[in-house]
Design an enzyme around this catalytic site. Structure first.
Site, PDB file in Angstrom:
ATOM      1  N   GLY A 140       0.842  -1.308  -0.059  1.00 14.78           N
ATOM      2  CA  GLY A 140      -0.219   0.167  -0.284  1.00 14.78           C
ATOM      3  C   GLY A 140       0.805   1.135   0.000  1.00 14.78           C
ATOM      4  O   GLY A 140       1.919   1.066  -0.324  1.00 14.78           O
ATOM      5  N   CYS A 141       0.301   2.288   0.472  1.00 13.97           N
ATOM      6  CA  CYS A 141       1.131   3.605   0.712  1.00 13.97           C
ATOM      7  C   CYS A 141       2.447   3.310   1.199  1.00 13.97           C
ATOM      8  O   CYS A 141       2.795   2.843   2.141  1.00 13.97           O
ATOM      9  CB  CYS A 141       0.451   4.613   1.453  1.00 13.97           C
ATOM     10  SG  CYS A 141       1.313   6.217   1.576  1.00 13.97           S
ATOM     11  N   PHE A 142       3.676   3.758   0.586  1.00 17.74           N
ATOM     12  CA  PHE A 142       4.746   3.461   1.011  1.00 17.74           C
ATOM     13  C   PHE A 142       5.114   4.146   2.174  1.00 17.74           C
ATOM     14  O   PHE A 142       6.141   4.040   2.889  1.00 17.74           O
ATOM     15  CB  PHE A 142       5.865   3.667  -0.072  1.00 17.74           C
ATOM     16  CG  PHE A 142       6.153   4.730  -1.184  1.00 17.74           C
ATOM     17  CD1 PHE A 142       5.473   6.203  -0.626  1.00 17.74           C
ATOM     18  CD2 PHE A 142       6.366   4.706  -2.435  1.00 17.74           C
ATOM     19  CE1 PHE A 142       5.689   7.375  -1.450  1.00 17.74           C
ATOM     20  CE2 PHE A 142       6.238   5.719  -3.403  1.00 17.74           C
ATOM     21  CZ  PHE A 142       5.788   7.060  -2.896  1.00 17.74           C
ATOM     22  N   CYS A 201       3.739   4.325   4.793  1.00 20.32           N
ATOM     23  CA  CYS A 201       3.530   3.489   5.993  1.00 20.32           C
ATOM     24  C   CYS A 201       4.496   2.224   5.860  1.00 20.32           C
ATOM     25  O   CYS A 201       4.414   1.546   7.039  1.00 20.32           O
ATOM     26  CB  CYS A 201       2.148   2.952   6.023  1.00 20.32           C
ATOM     27  SG  CYS A 201       1.100   4.458   6.520  1.00 20.32           S
TER      28      CYS A 201
END
Length: 184
Positions: free
Chosen positions: A20-22, A24
């Site tokens: 997902g969002c890098f 995080c």
């Protein structure tokens, strides 16, 4: 004159994970001894040197990912896999938490046959013993060219801690991980 023994040449390895969002995906790896660097970037697509805007357009085929350089004499690849599994929802085929689309899907990009085998074993163990009732959909793919993301994305949790924390909680990631991996 001293008799210095040459230092043993260290051999480092690379692991690449899409979760997902890098933003995080950097912090979970940074806190472990033996992890030398965690870089946010893009991989798995067909456009060379993509920009964030291009990747977000869902037309490049790239995943947002992190590339972890590590010392295998200090931390093993299977240990990194455990960190990865405990940082994502591997049952979500449409993205991760608040982020939807193919660029936010989960994947393990292996750099050797040994990594591939260890990833497959780890995935099977997670499916059998992990906290998930739904099928694990995280792909295991051969490593592809990795393109470093723009500088403002690197170590985002350190550069913008307030925004990062709001996003980590607001996206639903923090609550999900706590529910599934709460330590007893």
């Amino acid at each position: 004159m001293t008799d210095e023994i040459p230092k043993e040449k260290k051999t480092y390895e690379v692991a690449t994970f899409a979760g997902g969002c890098f933003w995080c995906m950097v912090k979970p790896f940074h806190k472990y001894e033996g992890v030398l660097e965690v870089v946010s970037g893009y991989t798995g697509g067909h456009v060379p040197n993509p920009t964030y805007e291009q990747v977000c357009s869902e037309t490049t085929g790239h995943y947002e990912a992190v590339q972890v350089t590590f010392d295998p004499s200090v931390i093993s690849y299977p240990e990194l896999l455990d960190i990865f599994w405990q940082s994502i929802d591997p049952t979500d085929a449409g993205g991760q938490f608040g982020d939807r689309g193919s660029s936010y899907k989960t994947a393990i990009f292996y750099h050797s046959e040994k990594q591939k085998e260890q990833a497959e074993i780890s995935k099977e163990e997670m499916q059998q013993k992990g906290p998930y009732e739904e099928p694990i959909v995280t792909a295991i793919l051969p490593a592809a060219p990795f393109y470093r993301a723009e500088e403002y994305h690197q170590d985002y949790y350190k550069k913008n801690p307030s925004h990062y924390n709001r996003y980590h909680i607001g996206s639903g990631r923090a609550g999900f991980l706590e529910r599934h991996w709460k330590k007893s």
